[in-house]
Scaffold this active site. Structure first.
Site, PDB file in Angstrom:
ATOM      1  N   HIS A 265       0.812  -1.217   0.000  1.00 28.79           N
ATOM      2  CA  HIS A 265       0.000   0.000   0.000  1.00 28.79           C
ATOM      3  C   HIS A 265       0.845   1.266   0.000  1.00 28.79           C
ATOM      4  CE1 HIS A 265      -3.193   2.780   1.025  1.00 28.79           C
ATOM      5  NE2 HIS A 265      -2.339   3.289   1.879  1.00 28.79           N
TER       6      HIS A 265
ATOM      7  N   GLU B 223      -6.205 -14.086 -15.992  1.00 26.26           N
ATOM      8  CA  GLU B 223      -5.295 -14.207 -14.853  1.00 26.26           C
ATOM      9  C   GLU B 223      -5.172 -15.651 -14.391  1.00 26.26           C
ATOM     10  OE1 GLU B 223      -7.162 -11.682 -11.824  1.00 26.26           O
ATOM     11  OE2 GLU B 223      -9.013 -12.041 -12.893  1.00 26.26           O
TER      12      GLU B 223
ATOM     13  N   ASP C 260      -1.964 -11.760 -10.659  1.00 25.05           N
ATOM     14  CA  ASP C 260      -2.464 -13.097 -10.352  1.00 25.05           C
ATOM     15  C   ASP C 260      -1.940 -14.148 -11.323  1.00 25.05           C
ATOM     16  OD1 ASP C 260      -3.803 -12.779  -7.992  1.00 25.05           O
ATOM     17  OD2 ASP C 260      -5.706 -12.225  -8.928  1.00 25.05           O
TER      18      ASP C 260
ATOM     19  N   CYS D  12      -3.255  -5.127 -17.357  1.00 31.68           N
ATOM     20  CA  CYS D  12      -3.519  -4.181 -16.279  1.00 31.68           C
ATOM     21  C   CYS D  12      -2.813  -4.557 -14.994  1.00 31.68           C
ATOM     22  CB  CYS D  12      -5.029  -4.049 -16.060  1.00 31.68           C
ATOM     23  SG  CYS D  12      -5.839  -5.609 -15.731  1.00 31.68           S
TER      24      CYS D  12
END
Lengths: 570, 87
Positions: A190, A432, A456, A503
């Site tokens: 984060h 993914e 992923d 993405c």
């Protein structure tokens, strides 16, 4: 004596300045009696008033810089601070027992914290955290301890912290923050993502920086290389000042590319798009000249609340993004919850292996009422611009067909109701899961586009949990197997006259861009702050050379070999 | 003194944001305002008090207002509850 330390490069740029250690001091609160309860009450009231002023200031600043949603955290704090039951209980204790206000407050707040922490309700547990924060703030005023709040600084500093939580970052003042350094975290944590979006130089994962440095020490942070220097000498300072100037000059040059097309040296056009989480991210998207939104993660609409968002609320959020993009493509991903992202109010079963479990589209296809609400909101918003719908975590064609059938049903229903729906809304899937990447040829016939979610895809292909530090070395985006899957997906889409985007974090990485260009990727979606660097890199690349490079990469044996040949080339 | 009984119909009970708004509303009046549930009464101006009641969906609460502006207070609180929380 200058000391060099290596951390993980999280956000490019060089910062030189004084360190500011952000930590909550442990206050030692003992039961002590006071001679004059009246005086102690006055102290308490003054401390509460000061804490209130501080909170008001933080709230106003947050509102101005980050909007209503983040400011609400501090409205909640103010409500706790002014709570008559809590204040009254503390005052009564001081009066009756002649104890210090600190001890009385400690007792009263602990009682509430215990009570709320033990409630079976996420919202109430969050309130326990609010009470902790607020009583800590009052206690610090009572103790006369300098509050090392992020907003309390009024000089430019480099912030050092064990970790930076979302509530810390909500208080971060861009104006006074030269850079930051944390003990824990990686490139995708984060704090790192936040630093890139705020364009603050940052180094994370330094393990023990907060114990090596004290507030006021001179520090250099190189967010491009992950290097830190404590107490640098003049010569070192000069070197880094030079790097700082270079970086600023590079950024200035990139700013000129805001309205320019994304095009390689030999004329190949691609689309450079941005990933967003909420409509609040649109400012960065527009400032960095994104040509579209390649991924709008809708789960934030569902998080941090107690019930599902209603259709109208979702519609407004989607519409505002689509309108702001003014006809440019906006790919909106349907709810991707489960795995590491939970929604307490859905009451999902605990699973041994949540990443392989009941999440994303799997959850939506069971919870059809919730899914239909989102599909309706998306369809209605599609009337306001170029909206594309993307389903996450598709493993089989049946899932895709079920999702499309639900979408079709809602479309017909909206038509019957007389609601306006955009013409020919493109429907695509996120790739993914390896099964979908391998069988891309079959999928390509039934979708309008693919978007490869590398975060992923890499973890599923190499069976390496990206959260686990022990297997982090196996999480290899440049593994030839991953590149082969990417190629397979792109080729399958092109054979059907469709397009493929990406993405995941990889799409914005300097090493990946030449390879992806060579493999024929049509759309690169990344953090908004990566767009201009990517556009400037692209302008130096040659697509014919990139194709050869990609072909050679596919024959490499290891990820290291792939990275090596790319670095030799660029 | 004004007194009224309500049933909370909100899914989340008296927990989430609507409860916060109710406390804010009560804070705008000088009257003494209390909320009672299952025999326990707390100050409606106290967010921690209200939440500690743990009123869930279907819970019954009795609200009393006593003071100069008790009528206005009760009216505003009634509106607030009917909008988001119950009936």
């Amino acid at each position: 004596m200058a000391e060099h330390i290596q951390g993980i490069a999280a956000s490019d740029g060089v910062a030189i300045g004084k360190a500011f250690l952000l930590e909550q001091p442990e206050l030692d609160i003992q039961k002590e009696t006071v001679a004059n309860a009246e005086d102690e009450l006055e102290n308490f009231q003054a401390a509460v008033a000061n804490a209130g002023k501080e909170l008001e200031a933080i709230r106003a600043k947050t509102l101005e810089q980050q909007g209503e949603e983040n400011a609400e955290i501090f409205s909640a704090h103010l409500l706790v601070l002014e709570d008559p039951e809590m204040l009254g209980a503390v005052e009564t204790k001081v009066k009756d027992e002649h104890i210090t206000a600190s001890y009385a407050l400690h007792e009263v707040s602990s009682m509430y914290i215990d009570m709320f922490e033990n409630m079976d309700n996420e919202y109430m547990r969050e309130r326990a955290a609010d009470i902790k924060d607020v009583s800590q703030r009052i206690l610090m005023h009572l103790a006369g301890v300098e509050n090392t709040s992020l907003t309390a600084t009024d000089e430019e500093v480099i912030i050092l912290s064990h970790d930076l939580t979302p509530s810390d970052t909500a208080q971060l003042d861009r104006q006074y923050t030269l850079g930051f350094v944390t003990n824990i975290g990686g490139r995708t944590s984060h704090s790192a993502i936040m630093a890139r979006s705020l364009e603050i130089p940052a180094v994370v994962g330094t393990k023990d920086m907060t114990s090596r440095v004290q507030s006021g020490d001179l520090l250099i942070v190189d967010g491009g290389t992950g290097e830190l220097v404590i107490d640098p000498d003049e010569a070192t300072m000069d070197t880094y000042r030079e790097r700082q100037r270079e970086h600023e000059a590079k950024k200035e040059a990139q700013k000129k590319l805001v309205g320019e097309p994304s095009i390689s040296a030999d004329g190949q056009r691609v689309e450079l798009a941005a990933n967003i989480g909420t409509p609040n991210d649109m400012k960065g998207v527009l400032e960095n000249g994104a040509e579209g939104i390649g991924l709008y993660r809708t789960e934030f609409l569902y998080m941090g609340r107690d019930s599902l968002p209603e259709e109208d609320e979702q519609f407004e959020a989607y519409r505002s993004v689509v309108e702001k993009m003014n006809g440019a493509p906006v790919v909106i991903r349907t709810l991707d919850i489960g795995g590491d992202k939970e929604l307490p109010y859905l009451d999902l079963p605990e699973e041994l292996n949540p990443f392989l479990g009941f999440r994303a589209l799997r959850l939506c296809l069971e919870n059809t009422e919730m899914f239909r609400t989102q599909l309706r909101a998306l369809l209605r918003a599609s009337n306001y611009g170029n909206l594309k719908i993307m389903f996450p975590m598709v493993a089989t064609l049946e899932e895709l067909r079920s999702a499309k059938a639900l979408l079709q049903e809602e479309k017909s229903r909206l038509h019957e109701e007389g609601a306006a729906v955009g013409e020919a809304v493109e429907v695509g899937i996120m790739v993914e899961i390896p099964s979908t990447a391998v069988a891309a040829t079959q999928f390509a016939k039934e979708v309008d586009f693919f978007s490869i979610g590398t975060n992923d895809l890499v973890q599923y292909t190499l069976a390496a949990d990206r959260m686990s530090e022990r297997v982090a070395h196996l999480y290899q985006p440049y593994h030839p197997a991953v590149l082969q899957l990417i190629k397979n997906v792109i080729d399958a889409s092109h054979a059907e006259g469709k397009w493929t985007g990406m993405c995941g974090e990889m799409a914005g990485e300097t090493t990946a861009i030449p390879l992806l260009l060579g493999l024929g990727l049509d759309e690169f979606s990344m953090s908004a702050s990566s767009i201009l660097p990517a556009r400037s890199q692209l302008a130096t690349l040659n697509v014919t050379v990139a194709r050869e490079l990609a072909e050679r990469a596919l024959t490499c044996g290891t990820a290291d070999e792939v990275e090596k040949i790319v670095h030799e080339h660029v | 003194m004004e007194q009224k009984t309500f049933t909370i119909t909100a899914e989340t009970g008296l927990h989430a944001r609507p409860a916060t708004q109710l406390v804010n509303k009560a804070g705008q009046f000088s009257s003494e305002i209390n909320i009672e549930s299952r025999g326990k009464s707390v100050n409606l101006k106290s967010i921690m008090g209200v939440m500690s009641l743990g009123v869930g969906k279907g819970g019954e609460v009795i609200i009393t207002a006593d003071g100069n502006d008790e009528k206005e207070a009760m009216e505003a609180i009634t509106n607030q509850i009917q909008e988001e929380l119950g009936e």
